[in-house]
Design a protein around this motif. Structure first.
Motif, PDB file in Angstrom:
ATOM      1  N   GLN A   6       0.883  -1.156   0.000  1.00  0.00           N
ATOM      2  CA  GLN A   6       0.000   0.000   0.000  1.00  0.00           C
ATOM      3  C   GLN A   6       0.921   1.205   0.000  1.00  0.00           C
ATOM      4  O   GLN A   6       1.550   1.509   1.013  1.00  0.00           O
ATOM      5  N   ASN A   7       1.039   1.839  -1.124  1.00  0.00           N
ATOM      6  CA  ASN A   7       2.070   2.860  -1.311  1.00  0.00           C
ATOM      7  C   ASN A   7       1.709   4.219  -0.744  1.00  0.00           C
ATOM      8  O   ASN A   7       2.582   5.093  -0.658  1.00  0.00           O
ATOM      9  N   SER A   8       0.457   4.405  -0.367  1.00  0.00           N
ATOM     10  CA  SER A   8       0.064   5.683   0.236  1.00  0.00           C
ATOM     11  C   SER A   8      -0.126   5.489   1.733  1.00  0.00           C
ATOM     12  O   SER A   8      -1.100   4.873   2.148  1.00  0.00           O
ATOM     13  N   PRO A   9       0.768   6.018   2.558  1.00  0.00           N
ATOM     14  CA  PRO A   9       0.612   5.842   4.009  1.00  0.00           C
ATOM     15  C   PRO A   9      -0.600   6.589   4.553  1.00  0.00           C
ATOM     16  O   PRO A   9      -1.158   6.184   5.576  1.00  0.00           O
ATOM     17  N   SER A  10      -0.994   7.661   3.876  1.00  0.00           N
ATOM     18  CA  SER A  10      -2.119   8.430   4.381  1.00  0.00           C
ATOM     19  C   SER A  10      -2.906   9.047   3.242  1.00  0.00           C
ATOM     20  O   SER A  10      -2.394   9.241   2.134  1.00  0.00           O
ATOM     21  N   LEU A  11      -4.165   9.361   3.561  1.00  0.00           N
ATOM     22  CA  LEU A  11      -5.075   9.958   2.579  1.00  0.00           C
ATOM     23  C   LEU A  11      -6.067  10.827   3.335  1.00  0.00           C
ATOM     24  O   LEU A  11      -6.608  10.404   4.365  1.00  0.00           O
ATOM     25  N   ILE A  20     -10.524   6.640  -2.296  1.00  0.00           N
ATOM     26  CA  ILE A  20      -9.984   5.529  -3.081  1.00  0.00           C
ATOM     27  C   ILE A  20      -8.664   5.096  -2.461  1.00  0.00           C
ATOM     28  O   ILE A  20      -7.715   5.875  -2.404  1.00  0.00           O
ATOM     29  N   LEU A  21      -8.644   3.873  -1.973  1.00  0.00           N
ATOM     30  CA  LEU A  21      -7.439   3.324  -1.371  1.00  0.00           C
ATOM     31  C   LEU A  21      -6.908   2.236  -2.296  1.00  0.00           C
ATOM     32  O   LEU A  21      -7.662   1.390  -2.760  1.00  0.00           O
ATOM     33  N   ASN A  22      -5.614   2.257  -2.528  1.00  0.00           N
ATOM     34  CA  ASN A  22      -5.005   1.362  -3.509  1.00  0.00           C
ATOM     35  C   ASN A  22      -4.095   0.326  -2.868  1.00  0.00           C
ATOM     36  O   ASN A  22      -3.520   0.563  -1.786  1.00  0.00           O
ATOM     37  N   CYS A  23      -3.935  -0.775  -3.585  1.00  0.00           N
ATOM     38  CA  CYS A  23      -3.128  -1.885  -3.087  1.00  0.00           C
ATOM     39  C   CYS A  23      -2.563  -2.650  -4.281  1.00  0.00           C
ATOM     40  O   CYS A  23      -3.283  -2.888  -5.259  1.00  0.00           O
ATOM     41  N   ASP A  24      -1.311  -3.007  -4.209  1.00  0.00           N
ATOM     42  CA  ASP A  24      -0.675  -3.808  -5.259  1.00  0.00           C
ATOM     43  C   ASP A  24      -0.104  -5.080  -4.641  1.00  0.00           C
ATOM     44  O   ASP A  24       0.328  -5.071  -3.487  1.00  0.00           O
ATOM     45  N   GLY A  83     -16.749   8.942  10.319  1.00  0.00           N
ATOM     46  CA  GLY A  83     -16.553   7.659  11.009  1.00  0.00           C
ATOM     47  C   GLY A  83     -15.718   6.668  10.234  1.00  0.00           C
ATOM     48  O   GLY A  83     -15.304   5.639  10.781  1.00  0.00           O
ATOM     49  N   ASP A  84     -15.463   6.962   8.964  1.00  0.00           N
ATOM     50  CA  ASP A  84     -14.605   6.092   8.160  1.00  0.00           C
ATOM     51  C   ASP A  84     -13.124   6.345   8.436  1.00  0.00           C
ATOM     52  O   ASP A  84     -12.270   5.611   7.956  1.00  0.00           O
ATOM     53  N   SER A  85     -12.830   7.385   9.183  1.00  0.00           N
ATOM     54  CA  SER A  85     -11.437   7.700   9.506  1.00  0.00           C
ATOM     55  C   SER A  85     -10.840   6.558  10.316  1.00  0.00           C
ATOM     56  O   SER A  85     -11.291   6.254  11.424  1.00  0.00           O
ATOM     57  N   ALA A  86      -9.828   5.921   9.759  1.00  0.00           N
ATOM     58  CA  ALA A  86      -9.225   4.733  10.364  1.00  0.00           C
ATOM     59  C   ALA A  86      -8.029   4.335   9.501  1.00  0.00           C
ATOM     60  O   ALA A  86      -7.768   4.950   8.468  1.00  0.00           O
ATOM     61  N   VAL A  87      -7.337   3.301   9.925  1.00  0.00           N
ATOM     62  CA  VAL A  87      -6.289   2.715   9.085  1.00  0.00           C
ATOM     63  C   VAL A  87      -6.897   1.531   8.334  1.00  0.00           C
ATOM     64  O   VAL A  87      -7.582   0.698   8.928  1.00  0.00           O
ATOM     65  N   TYR A  88      -6.667   1.484   7.042  1.00  0.00           N
ATOM     66  CA  TYR A  88      -7.191   0.425   6.200  1.00  0.00           C
ATOM     67  C   TYR A  88      -6.049  -0.467   5.729  1.00  0.00           C
ATOM     68  O   TYR A  88      -5.057   0.005   5.167  1.00  0.00           O
ATOM     69  N   PHE A  89      -6.227  -1.754   5.980  1.00  0.00           N
ATOM     70  CA  PHE A  89      -5.229  -2.728   5.556  1.00  0.00           C
ATOM     71  C   PHE A  89      -5.773  -3.567   4.402  1.00  0.00           C
ATOM     72  O   PHE A  89      -6.891  -4.074   4.461  1.00  0.00           O
ATOM     73  N   CYS A  90      -4.957  -3.717   3.405  1.00  0.00           N
ATOM     74  CA  CYS A  90      -5.218  -4.630   2.307  1.00  0.00           C
ATOM     75  C   CYS A  90      -4.543  -5.961   2.657  1.00  0.00           C
ATOM     76  O   CYS A  90      -3.452  -5.973   3.248  1.00  0.00           O
ATOM     77  N   LYS A 107       1.063  -2.459   4.584  1.00  0.00           N
ATOM     78  CA  LYS A 107       1.417  -1.688   5.764  1.00  0.00           C
ATOM     79  C   LYS A 107       0.309  -0.765   6.232  1.00  0.00           C
ATOM     80  O   LYS A 107       0.400  -0.164   7.297  1.00  0.00           O
ATOM     81  N   GLY A 108      -0.722  -0.626   5.433  1.00  0.00           N
ATOM     82  CA  GLY A 108      -1.858   0.167   5.844  1.00  0.00           C
ATOM     83  C   GLY A 108      -1.851   1.576   5.269  1.00  0.00           C
ATOM     84  O   GLY A 108      -0.799   2.142   4.976  1.00  0.00           O
TER      85      GLY A 108
END
Lengths: 115, 118
Positions: A6-11, A20-24, A83-90, A107-108
């Motif tokens: 997950q190349n973006s540590p924060s958004l 939009i959260l991305n994952c490779d 309420g969606d504010s959180a850490v998202y893990f792929c 890494k989230g």
């Protein structure tokens, strides 16, 4: 070696807009993918998943897209809420050892939804 | 929510002492896992169990051992704790008491144990 990235540590996103959260991933043997949401001082909570035989899975405001050829998946949240504010893990599922499946986590990405 | 508890929730210990963390489930799930979460690393698998007395190593198993004598309990032991084992530890479960080979990838996590080794 990190197999899920997950190349973006924060958004940061405004309330009501799309997040939009991305994952490779690198391992072509992965065939099941999940997103988890984590609040501070709590365990990760399962959010949504997708099998490699699909390219899209929707659950309410959450949609996961999978592009197998690019080894890329994304999580869309529409509309975003504070309420969606959180850490998202792929995570990607791979076979390990003796008849078990284990999750390989990125890494989230820390999402902040501002009013 | 899946019935998973972890104990203790917080622990401070000294280098060289043994530590045991407990994970307890009420779901009768076959698979149980131990992860650690560290800044910049996400969650990393330590050990997992695919049945009573059946365990195997994960990505970061050095310095850890596990035991599963009952379906509902999965213990993680640090035989001699080191400062590098300061972390948040999560237990997870997956699967049902279904047929052999039934694949169950979605894992459900406990609340975590924050361990500090001084």
């Amino acid at each position: 070696d990190q197999q899920v990235k997950q190349n973006s540590p924060s958004l940061s996103v405004q309330e009501g807009r799309i997040s939009i959260l991305n994952c490779d991933y690198t391992n072509s043997m992965f065939d099941y993918f999940l997103w988890y949401k984590k609040y501070p001082a709590e365990g990760p909570t399962f959010l949504i998943s997708i099998s490699s035989i699909k390219d899209k899975n929707e659950d309410g405001r959450f949609t996961v897209f999978l592009n197998k050829s690019a080894k890329h998946l994304s999580l869309h949240i529409v509309p975003s809420q504070p309420g969606d504010s959180a850490v998202y893990f792929c995570a990607a599922s791979g076979f390990v050892g003796n008849s078990g499946y284990a999750l390989n986590f990125g890494k989230g990405t820390s999402l902040l939804v501002t009013p | 929510d899946a019935g998973i508890t972890q104990s203790p929730r917080h622990k401070v210990t000294e280098t060289g002492t043994p530590v045991t963390l407990r994970c307890h489930q009420t779901e009768n799930h076959r698979y149980m896992y131990w992860y650690r979460q560290d800044p910049g690393h996400g969650l990393r698998l330590i050990h997992y169990s695919y049945g009573v007395k059946d365990t195997d190593k994960g990505e970061v198993s050095d310095g850890y051992s596990v035991s599963r004598s009952k379906t509902e309990d999965f213990l993680l032991t640090l035989e001699s704790a080191t400062s590098s084992q300061t972390s948040v530890y999560f237990c997870a479960i997956s699967g049902t008491s279904g047929p052999e080979g039934f694949r169950t990838d979605t894992q459900y996590f406990g609340p975590g144990t924050r361990l500090t080794v001084l």
